[in-house]
Design an enzyme around this catalytic site. Structure first.
Site, PDB file in Angstrom:
ATOM      1  N   TYR A  24       9.581 -62.365  62.187  1.00 47.46           N
ATOM      2  CA  TYR A  24       8.470 -61.420  62.026  1.00 47.46           C
ATOM      3  C   TYR A  24       7.445 -61.357  63.160  1.00 47.46           C
ATOM      4  CZ  TYR A  24      10.393 -60.749  57.406  1.00 47.46           C
ATOM      5  OH  TYR A  24      11.239 -60.448  56.378  1.00 47.46           O
ATOM      6  N   PHE A  31       5.772 -65.287  47.201  1.00 48.64           N
ATOM      7  CA  PHE A  31       5.991 -64.049  46.443  1.00 48.64           C
ATOM      8  C   PHE A  31       7.155 -63.299  47.053  1.00 48.64           C
ATOM      9  CE2 PHE A  31       2.505 -63.451  49.509  1.00 48.64           C
ATOM     10  CZ  PHE A  31       3.039 -62.476  50.327  1.00 48.64           C
TER      11      PHE A  31
END
Ligand SMILES: CC(C)(COP(=O)(O)OP(=O)(O)OC[C@H]1O[C@@H](n2cnc3c(N)ncnc32)[C@H](O)[C@@H]1OP(=O)(O)O)[C@@H](O)C(=O)NCCC(=O)NCCS
Length: 404
Positions: free
Chosen positions: A119, A404
């Site tokens: 990322y 999450f």
């Protein structure tokens, strides 16, 4: 072949989870639970013909930043099938998600990464370094005075009424924490079906009371192991916290006192966690440092103006952002009374850095000087990194307690 990016339809939530899990080489057990948390209007499919071969989703969260909280696009369920990798599908999904977040006025995007190599190119920085610990219970002892507290075990249904109040008090004071909905607690944090257990015992909720009020809690599972007739069980702490230093110590005193446990394990602890200092034998924690929450400034100016600062002063930042070019440029951050004002400037820059590095610094969990010394940030004026450190400093190390 052409790959088309399209939104997921409301009736495709479970199909979405199946595709995303397939990219991880997993089946879709628990799909119905995650499908209920999915915001289908923020979920995307990448399709080869009519077959979805890539998936990504955004959950709308509020995240604590130093001195406040901001809306954030929480990126999750990112996956591309092994048959379609390295052709730019994730790149296109990411462009779409960040453009959408910008349109919604979310200054930040956040995520947990399966691999640290993915990322950075999209402008995400490793903002919340954390520690995993595993300590033999025989050596798990605090050197502080015992806290007069009472622990009680509560059924998960009752935990849903008590834990959020404690969590929220910790959350508002801790950068990196996410505001959880009632649904999120029920379907995610307190989930206890077979998938959530992953072979371990049931989820146990313990509430710790000081002066008769709930001030801390622990959620844990026991991984039973009776090899050779002696319990070698591991107590896996899923989440534990207290609203005050004493409450936090009381929670850990409770956890360290549970019988038939050989080792106690906890993950993603913030680097300033009291356990590190209060434990009698810190070396025995065997703390392993890793990354947790990655932060991307979707709108650098709004993000910089949206947090409070540790000191007054000015800083000129020259930001490079190839992936979201609207952020590229030099701006002056001026802090008065802890509040930041940001405007474009032609003045010479103090620091030159990529948006990913600014994301790493943003929550105050990473020292700008360390990034200069690592060769990741250019210090163009002597003392600028030290000045940035004073400004970006937050009262507490950031902490994101769950994936999450
Ligand atoms: C990670 C994943 C989604 C990447 O999808 P993808 O469509 O292959 O990614 P892209 O083709 O857009 O890659 C863009 C660039 O990132 C690089 N990259 C992508 N995934 C990478 C990885 N896992 N490690 C290192 N580099 C990676 C590519 O090489 C490419 O670099 P280039 O522009 O220099 O050629 C895919 O590999 C996957 O599903 N992995 C398994 C599940 C997973 O880990 N998901 C992430 C959850 S957080």
């Amino acid at each position: 072949v052409e790959i088309a990016i399209r939104p997921v339809r409301p009736d495709e939530a479970e199909r979405f989870v199946v595709v995303a899990e397939m990219a991880f080489g997993k089946d879709a057990q628990g799909a119905d639970r995650f499908a209920q948390l999915l915001e289908t209007d923020r979920a995307l499919f990448a399709c080869d013909g009519d077959q979805p071969v890539g998936a990504s989703a955004v959950l709308s969260f509020r995240v604590t930043v130093p001195g406040g909280e901001l809306p954030a696009a929480a990126v999750t369920a990112v996956g591309v099938l092994p048959t379609h990798r390295r052709r730019g599908i994730l790149t296109r999904l990411m462009h779409a998600m960040l453009a959408d977040a910008r349109g919604r006025g979310e200054p930040l995007a956040v995520l947990w990464s399966s691999e640290a190599t993915i990322y950075g190119r999209f402008g995400f920085g490793d903002a919340v370094p954390c520690g995993d610990v595993e300590v033999e219970r025989a050596h798990a002892r605090l050197r502080t005075d015992p806290v007069p507290a009472r622990a009680r075990l509560v059924p998960l249904a009752a935990a849903a009424d008590v834990l959020p109040g404690v969590y929220d008090r910790v959350r508002v004071a801790t950068p990196g924490m996410l505001a959880r909905s009632e649904r999120w607690w029920r379907l995610h944090r307190l989930a206890d079906d077979e998938t959530a257990r992953g072979g371990a015992g049931p989820l146990v909720a313990a509430v710790v009371e000081l002066d008769g009020r709930p001030e801390g809690y622990a959620l844990y599972r026991i991984e039973h192991d009776w090899g050779e007739g002696v319990s070698r069980a591991v107590l896996d702490v899923r989440e534990a916290m207290g609203t005050t230093p004493a409450a936090t110590r009381a929670v850990w005193e409770f956890l360290f006192g549970i019988d038939l446990v050989a080792r106690v394990r906890a993950s993603f602890l913030p680097l300033d966690h009291p356990l590190r200092f209060a434990v009698a034998e810190p070396r025995r924690l065997r703390m392993r440092v890793g990354d947790s929450l990655w932060v991307r400034l979707v709108d650098v100016d709004a993000a910089l103006a949206g947090r409070r600062y540790g000191a007054d002063g000015t800083l000129v930042l020259d930001v490079a952002d190839d992936f979201c070019p609207w952020n590229t440029g030099r701006r002056r951050l001026e802090v008065h009374g802890g509040r930041g004002r940001v405007e474009p400037t032609e003045e010479p820059a103090d620091l030159a850095l990529d948006c990913a590095e600014l994301g790493a610094l943003y929550l105050g969990g990473v020292d700008p000087g360390a990034l200069v010394r690592a060769g990741l940030v250019d210090e163009l004026r002597e003392g600028a990194a030290e000045r940035a450190a004073r400004l970006f400093r937050a009262e507490r190390a950031p902490w994101c307690a769950e994936i999450f």
